[in-house]
Structure formats: C-alpha cells, structure tokens
Design an enzyme around this catalytic site. Sequence first.
Site, PDB file in Angstrom:
ATOM      1  N   HIS A  10      57.294  22.359  23.898  1.00  0.00           N
ATOM      2  CA  HIS A  10      58.432  22.862  23.120  1.00  0.00           C
ATOM      3  C   HIS A  10      59.058  21.726  22.307  1.00  0.00           C
ATOM      4  CE1 HIS A  10      62.557  25.178  23.236  1.00  0.00           C
ATOM      5  NE2 HIS A  10      62.177  24.828  22.009  1.00  0.00           N
ATOM      6  N   ILE A  11      58.823  21.750  20.996  1.00  0.00           N
ATOM      7  CA  ILE A  11      59.413  20.768  20.083  1.00  0.00           C
ATOM      8  C   ILE A  11      60.753  21.303  19.589  1.00  0.00           C
ATOM      9  CG2 ILE A  11      59.093  19.486  17.931  1.00  0.00           C
ATOM     10  CD1 ILE A  11      56.070  19.852  18.293  1.00  0.00           C
TER      11      ILE A  11
ATOM     12  N   GLY B 208      61.072  27.350  19.209  1.00  0.00           N
ATOM     13  CA  GLY B 208      60.442  27.377  20.519  1.00  0.00           C
ATOM     14  C   GLY B 208      61.223  28.141  21.563  1.00  0.00           C
TER      15      GLY B 208
ATOM     16  N   LYS C 141      68.360  30.902  32.117  1.00  0.00           N
ATOM     17  CA  LYS C 141      67.117  30.596  31.406  1.00  0.00           C
ATOM     18  C   LYS C 141      65.958  30.318  32.352  1.00  0.00           C
ATOM     19  CE  LYS C 141      69.625  28.492  27.526  1.00  0.00           C
ATOM     20  NZ  LYS C 141      69.821  27.264  26.726  1.00  0.00           N
TER      21      LYS C 141
ATOM     22  N   HIS D 162      62.293  18.468  27.050  1.00  0.00           N
ATOM     23  CA  HIS D 162      61.448  18.504  25.855  1.00  0.00           C
ATOM     24  C   HIS D 162      60.324  17.476  25.954  1.00  0.00           C
ATOM     25  CE1 HIS D 162      63.492  21.476  23.345  1.00  0.00           C
ATOM     26  NE2 HIS D 162      64.641  20.966  23.750  1.00  0.00           N
TER      27      HIS D 162
ATOM     28  N   ARG E 111      57.098  23.719  12.611  1.00  0.00           N
ATOM     29  CA  ARG E 111      57.981  24.266  11.590  1.00  0.00           C
ATOM     30  C   ARG E 111      57.980  23.366  10.367  1.00  0.00           C
ATOM     31  NH1 ARG E 111      64.500  25.394  12.432  1.00  0.00           N
ATOM     32  NH2 ARG E 111      64.841  26.553  10.473  1.00  0.00           N
TER      33      ARG E 111
ATOM     34  N   GLN F  91      60.557  37.547  10.619  1.00  0.00           N
ATOM     35  CA  GLN F  91      60.665  36.324   9.843  1.00  0.00           C
ATOM     36  C   GLN F  91      62.085  36.088   9.334  1.00  0.00           C
ATOM     37  OE1 GLN F  91      57.381  34.981   9.658  1.00  0.00           O
ATOM     38  NE2 GLN F  91      58.589  33.132   9.423  1.00  0.00           N
TER      39      GLN F  91
END
Length: 457
Positions: free
Chosen positions: A158-159, A164, A189, A218, A251, A384
């Site tokens: 996960h960047i 993400g 979460k 991360h 991204r 999107q």
Amino acid sequence: MVLVDSTAQTDELELLLEEEENSEGSRSRHNWKIGVQRGSLAILREGISPSKDIWMRKRMKKCLCLLLFVILLGAAGVVYFGYFCPETVCALSQTPLHRKYKFKYIKDGINHFHIGTDAIGKPLSSAARSATGPSFEEVIGKDFQFDIRGHDVIVFLHIQKTGGTTFGRHLVDDLDLDRHCECHRKIRKRCTCLRPGRNSDETWLFSRHSTGWKCGLHADWTELTSCVDDMMDRIEDNSVERRYFYITFLRDPVHRYLSEFRHVQRGATWKTARLLCEGRSPTKEEVPRCYKGETWENVTLEEFMSCESNLANNRQTRMLADLSLVGCYNTSLMEPEDRARTLLLSAKNNLGKMAFFGLTEDQEISQYLFEETFNLKFRIRFDQHNQTISDQALLKINPDILKRIKEINALDIKLYEFAKQLLQHRFEVMSTHDPHFKEHFETMGRSQFSWSDIENT
C-alpha cells in the site's frame, strides 16, 4: 650495606636442623620453624631475599591481569570491527566509495533487467526474497490457479495516496467469496479473512485491513519481502510453504504528490514508519526530518518541495525498488545518477514480476485484470470519480511550480509511463485470451452475476 656470608649462614641452618631432628621431644613444637627455615634456606640458596620474592609475586600477578585485560580488549575489538562497525568507517582502503561499486546493466525487453554488483546488495536474479509468486506470463498459462483454499497469500503493498485505502476496503468488503471476511466493529479498520475449506484457520490476505501493519506502517517492497513469511508464521503459529502474490496500486505522480502534500498539510506525518532495510532503520543523518515540531501542519507547497529529504519525492519508485541494491538510505555510497537509475530499474523489474498491479486512473481495467488473475469477483464496479477532483486541483497550480513538481518526481513519472504501457499490454493479452471478454467486462460488479454461468454457455 652489610655483607652477608651466605655459605656460613647455610652451614648454621643445617646444624640447627640436625639438632632438631635429634630432639624427639621438641620436634613437634618446632615443625613450623623448620618449614620457615627450609623456605629461607631455599631462598638464600637462590640468592633472593624474602621481601624481593613477595614483590616479584605481586608483579607477576599484575602482569597476568594486564595480559588478560589486553586479550579481552582485543576480542572485543574483533567483534566490533567484524560485526558492528560500518563499512564506511572501518574500510581498510582509502579508495573513494563511489568508485568501488561498478554496475553492469543488461536490459531484456521492457520489464526485465539484471544488476551485477560487487558490494552493495546482490544480483536480483539470485535474490531469494525477490520471488513474488508466478509472473503475469505464468498467470495467463492454462494451468495457473490462485488457490485460496491452499496456501496462496495476496500481499498488498500500500503506497500512500494512490487509492490504496479504497482498494484495501474492496478486498475485505466486496469480494464474492465462499467465506467472507469478518470485520470487527471494536477494532477499527480490521477484518479477519480466513480461507474456506480444509485450511480454515489460515488467512489468504496480508494487508492493512486484514492483518494490520505487521511489517511496519506502509511497508515498502524491501520491508515486506524480508518480513512477510516470518510474520505469517507468527500470525498462524505454523510454518508452511506458501506462494506470495504481491499486488499494488500506482497513481499519476503529480496527482499523488499534491495529494500527499495536502494530507501532510492537515497534520499527517507517517513518522512511525520504520523504513527497515538490511535489518535497520535509517539514521537521522540519512533521512533528516523536514519539520521541527510534532507535525508539518500548515506547510506551504514551496516548503514541501524544498526539503530534499522529503520521502514524498519519487515515493512510488522508492517503495517498489529493492533498496539493498543502492545501500538502503545511505546516499553517499553511489553517484546520484547511478543510484537513480538503479532504483528506477529495480522498481520496474519488481512491478513487472507482480502478477497484478492497478492504476488509480484506470479503475475498470484494473478491476478486470484482478478478477481474471485471481479468479475472484467483486460485487461492485469500481468508478473513476476521484480523477475529476485531481484534474480540477491541477488547474490552480502555477505552471512553474508544476514543472518543479515534475522535476522532483522524475523517477516516478518514468515509472508511471512504464506502468501504463505494461497495464495496457496485460489488458490486451488477457482480453484476447478471454473468449467471453465482452460479457465479463460489461457485467463486472453485478451482485447476481455468475462467472461460471458465462463460462458454461
């Protein structure tokens, strides 16, 4: 000085000893005296006085203690220089470090490379930890099947600010599985994603939402590949042979950079990230903080861009590369151009080896590729909507600042161009191999849709 006749004294002592031996009655009373006299006799025969003998014994004891201390000190030095002293400090030669590391690049196609090194890291082709499951070419083969009931595990890299979090929620909430992930209200979460079938006590997903940040906040490719297997053994209290499938989302670098800037401006830091590489975190000198307080809240864009150690710069490339190839976060070991080229090549290579990766700007294609790759279907269709927000934000950016952002993230821009080409290539290959592509693509996300129904028609 008084001269002593040692011969005369010796004769007198011998006569005294003979007299003592002839006296049976007084023998027991003078045993201690005989011992002393015999000791004195030996000392006198050697020509050494009693006081000098005591002094020599003390000196010998001191010498032995000093010798023992030197031995222990030497052993400690060997341990330190052999195991703890950094190579940059304890190098035996004075050759400049950047000249020591010679690189040979052999490019083979768009997404394959090999790096030969003599000191930093190791050749990627022989690195055991670089194995990330079957490649895309193996995935499209006839015999490939992601075995959710066996020991296959999806590992989500996960960047930050790539969408993400949204995709991670899709993995635990929206997959149409025989055994759904159980999400816990009391643990924010966090969901439990156990396998259906015979291995019902094992998990098939290693991600923020299923296992938490077990390998660090991360965690990047370098951290995950050196941590996941041991951590899975601890989680399941069982050591089994698993296949790991690393997945990620990328991204547009400018959009991502501005999104991270706004997030940091609101108070985010990710300062608890460990950034482990080769078993250690970077020093404060290697990665100095860009801010002095607890957060970087209310930072301006100019300040954000001016910090050279800002981890937002080329974050996607750094998080996908094998950092051990460049000496981790020690930037003094290589020339900047060599370091940048190595990071980019490594990131491309690792991305190309992943069975799946998606792009935030291509949600539907990414969804289709994931479902086809793992034979897992989402109950919803990805949209999107976030692209419009990013495009509107770019219109407000000064052209000079936009140019500077692109320069700062030059590696990420090259990586992203590579990723777009690779994703399109995979989509074309996968859709060509899919005899029911049109039905699959048009019906993604329909809750009553059955893949097996289409395959059987």
